[in-house]
Design a protein around this motif. Structure first.
Motif, PDB file in Angstrom:
ATOM      1  N   THR A 166       3.927  26.952   4.444  1.00 50.55           N
ATOM      2  CA  THR A 166       3.863  28.232   3.750  1.00 50.55           C
ATOM      3  C   THR A 166       5.240  28.645   3.255  1.00 50.55           C
ATOM      4  O   THR A 166       5.399  29.082   2.107  1.00 50.55           O
ATOM      5  CB  THR A 166       3.305  29.322   4.687  1.00 50.55           C
ATOM      6  OG1 THR A 166       2.048  28.899   5.198  1.00 50.55           O
ATOM      7  CG2 THR A 166       3.155  30.646   3.968  1.00 50.55           C
ATOM      8  N   ILE A 167       6.237  28.477   4.095  1.00 52.41           N
ATOM      9  CA  ILE A 167       7.602  28.813   3.705  1.00 52.41           C
ATOM     10  C   ILE A 167       8.064  27.920   2.556  1.00 52.41           C
ATOM     11  O   ILE A 167       8.647  28.386   1.580  1.00 52.41           O
ATOM     12  CB  ILE A 167       8.558  28.700   4.909  1.00 52.41           C
ATOM     13  CG1 ILE A 167       8.181  29.742   5.952  1.00 52.41           C
ATOM     14  CG2 ILE A 167      10.010  28.848   4.488  1.00 52.41           C
ATOM     15  CD1 ILE A 167       8.903  29.609   7.258  1.00 52.41           C
ATOM     16  N   LYS A 168       7.757  26.636   2.638  1.00 56.30           N
ATOM     17  CA  LYS A 168       8.139  25.699   1.576  1.00 56.30           C
ATOM     18  C   LYS A 168       7.469  26.069   0.258  1.00 56.30           C
ATOM     19  O   LYS A 168       8.103  26.055  -0.794  1.00 56.30           O
ATOM     20  CB  LYS A 168       7.782  24.269   1.972  1.00 56.30           C
ATOM     21  CG  LYS A 168       8.189  23.241   0.936  1.00 56.30           C
ATOM     22  CD  LYS A 168       7.967  21.845   1.446  1.00 56.30           C
ATOM     23  CE  LYS A 168       8.236  20.748   0.462  1.00 56.30           C
ATOM     24  NZ  LYS A 168       8.863  21.038  -0.770  1.00 56.30           N
ATOM     25  N   PHE A 169       6.184  26.420   0.310  1.00 59.35           N
ATOM     26  CA  PHE A 169       5.458  26.820  -0.897  1.00 59.35           C
ATOM     27  C   PHE A 169       6.109  28.041  -1.547  1.00 59.35           C
ATOM     28  O   PHE A 169       6.331  28.065  -2.760  1.00 59.35           O
ATOM     29  CB  PHE A 169       3.993  27.114  -0.566  1.00 59.35           C
ATOM     30  CG  PHE A 169       3.240  27.722  -1.703  1.00 59.35           C
ATOM     31  CD1 PHE A 169       2.780  26.934  -2.743  1.00 59.35           C
ATOM     32  CD2 PHE A 169       3.005  29.091  -1.751  1.00 59.35           C
ATOM     33  CE1 PHE A 169       2.099  27.490  -3.802  1.00 59.35           C
ATOM     34  CE2 PHE A 169       2.328  29.658  -2.805  1.00 59.35           C
ATOM     35  CZ  PHE A 169       1.866  28.854  -3.840  1.00 59.35           C
ATOM     36  N   LEU A 170       6.438  29.046  -0.752  1.00 59.16           N
ATOM     37  CA  LEU A 170       7.042  30.262  -1.297  1.00 59.16           C
ATOM     38  C   LEU A 170       8.425  30.007  -1.881  1.00 59.16           C
ATOM     39  O   LEU A 170       8.777  30.550  -2.933  1.00 59.16           O
ATOM     40  CB  LEU A 170       7.107  31.341  -0.219  1.00 59.16           C
ATOM     41  CG  LEU A 170       5.760  31.909   0.214  1.00 59.16           C
ATOM     42  CD1 LEU A 170       5.939  32.827   1.410  1.00 59.16           C
ATOM     43  CD2 LEU A 170       5.083  32.628  -0.922  1.00 59.16           C
ATOM     44  N   LEU A 171       9.199  29.178  -1.221  1.00 61.88           N
ATOM     45  CA  LEU A 171      10.535  28.853  -1.749  1.00 61.88           C
ATOM     46  C   LEU A 171      10.444  28.054  -3.041  1.00 61.88           C
ATOM     47  O   LEU A 171      11.180  28.321  -4.001  1.00 61.88           O
ATOM     48  CB  LEU A 171      11.344  28.089  -0.700  1.00 61.88           C
ATOM     49  CG  LEU A 171      11.831  28.906   0.484  1.00 61.88           C
ATOM     50  CD1 LEU A 171      12.475  28.001   1.517  1.00 61.88           C
ATOM     51  CD2 LEU A 171      12.789  29.987   0.041  1.00 61.88           C
ATOM     52  N   ASP A 172       9.540  27.085  -3.093  1.00 62.12           N
ATOM     53  CA  ASP A 172       9.353  26.294  -4.316  1.00 62.12           C
ATOM     54  C   ASP A 172       8.878  27.175  -5.465  1.00 62.12           C
ATOM     55  O   ASP A 172       9.329  27.034  -6.598  1.00 62.12           O
ATOM     56  CB  ASP A 172       8.358  25.154  -4.083  1.00 62.12           C
ATOM     57  CG  ASP A 172       8.919  24.074  -3.186  1.00 62.12           C
ATOM     58  OD1 ASP A 172      10.157  24.035  -2.992  1.00 62.12           O
ATOM     59  OD2 ASP A 172       8.125  23.267  -2.674  1.00 62.12           O
ATOM     60  N   TYR A 173       7.954  28.084  -5.168  1.00 61.78           N
ATOM     61  CA  TYR A 173       7.440  28.989  -6.200  1.00 61.78           C
ATOM     62  C   TYR A 173       8.548  29.886  -6.732  1.00 61.78           C
ATOM     63  O   TYR A 173       8.690  30.069  -7.938  1.00 61.78           O
ATOM     64  CB  TYR A 173       6.299  29.838  -5.628  1.00 61.78           C
ATOM     65  CG  TYR A 173       5.680  30.764  -6.643  1.00 61.78           C
ATOM     66  CD1 TYR A 173       4.690  30.311  -7.506  1.00 61.78           C
ATOM     67  CD2 TYR A 173       6.091  32.089  -6.735  1.00 61.78           C
ATOM     68  CE1 TYR A 173       4.124  31.153  -8.440  1.00 61.78           C
ATOM     69  CE2 TYR A 173       5.528  32.935  -7.670  1.00 61.78           C
ATOM     70  CZ  TYR A 173       4.543  32.471  -8.512  1.00 61.78           C
ATOM     71  OH  TYR A 173       3.988  33.304  -9.440  1.00 61.78           O
ATOM     72  N   SER A 174       9.362  30.425  -5.831  1.00 64.38           N
ATOM     73  CA  SER A 174      10.418  31.330  -6.273  1.00 64.38           C
ATOM     74  C   SER A 174      11.489  30.600  -7.083  1.00 64.38           C
ATOM     75  O   SER A 174      12.071  31.178  -7.996  1.00 64.38           O
ATOM     76  CB  SER A 174      11.053  32.049  -5.090  1.00 64.38           C
ATOM     77  OG  SER A 174      11.743  31.141  -4.264  1.00 64.38           O
ATOM     78  N   MET A 175      11.728  29.332  -6.784  1.00 61.71           N
ATOM     79  CA  MET A 175      12.705  28.567  -7.562  1.00 61.71           C
ATOM     80  C   MET A 175      12.146  28.206  -8.939  1.00 61.71           C
ATOM     81  O   MET A 175      12.897  28.103  -9.903  1.00 61.71           O
ATOM     82  CB  MET A 175      13.109  27.299  -6.818  1.00 61.71           C
ATOM     83  CG  MET A 175      14.033  27.574  -5.656  1.00 61.71           C
ATOM     84  SD  MET A 175      14.723  26.084  -4.929  1.00 61.71           S
ATOM     85  CE  MET A 175      13.355  25.538  -3.929  1.00 61.71           C
ATOM     86  N   ALA A 176      10.831  28.041  -9.051  1.00 58.61           N
ATOM     87  CA  ALA A 176      10.219  27.660 -10.323  1.00 58.61           C
ATOM     88  C   ALA A 176       9.954  28.860 -11.220  1.00 58.61           C
ATOM     89  O   ALA A 176       9.739  28.705 -12.421  1.00 58.61           O
ATOM     90  CB  ALA A 176       8.914  26.910 -10.067  1.00 58.61           C
ATOM     91  N   LEU A 177       9.977  30.062 -10.663  1.00 57.95           N
ATOM     92  CA  LEU A 177       9.667  31.259 -11.438  1.00 57.95           C
ATOM     93  C   LEU A 177      10.868  31.678 -12.266  1.00 57.95           C
ATOM     94  O   LEU A 177      11.990  31.774 -11.771  1.00 57.95           O
ATOM     95  CB  LEU A 177       9.258  32.399 -10.501  1.00 57.95           C
ATOM     96  CG  LEU A 177       8.861  33.706 -11.175  1.00 57.95           C
ATOM     97  CD1 LEU A 177       7.570  33.522 -11.963  1.00 57.95           C
ATOM     98  CD2 LEU A 177       8.696  34.797 -10.142  1.00 57.95           C
TER      99      LEU A 177
END
Length: 50
Positions: free
Chosen positions: A24-35
């Motif tokens: 879950t943490i990895k998903f949120l970090l990846d999403y925030s970097m791609a946004l």
């Protein structure tokens, strides 16, 4: 008043089951970097760069 201050702190009372999973943490970090938020005049556009 003494009763309130003698209790353990709230951090100690946190349930250990509330800790998020690593994925879950990895998903949120990846999403925030791609946004990417683009400001154009008085408008904002959001783009996912993945």
């Amino acid at each position: 008043m003494q009763k309130f201050y003698s209790e353990t702190s709230r951090v100690d009372n946190v349930n250990k089951k509330l800790v998020p999973k690593e994925e879950t943490i990895k998903f949120l970090l990846d999403y925030s970097m791609a946004l990417s938020v683009i400001d154009y005049h008085k408008m904002k556009f959001e783009a996912l760069l993945n």
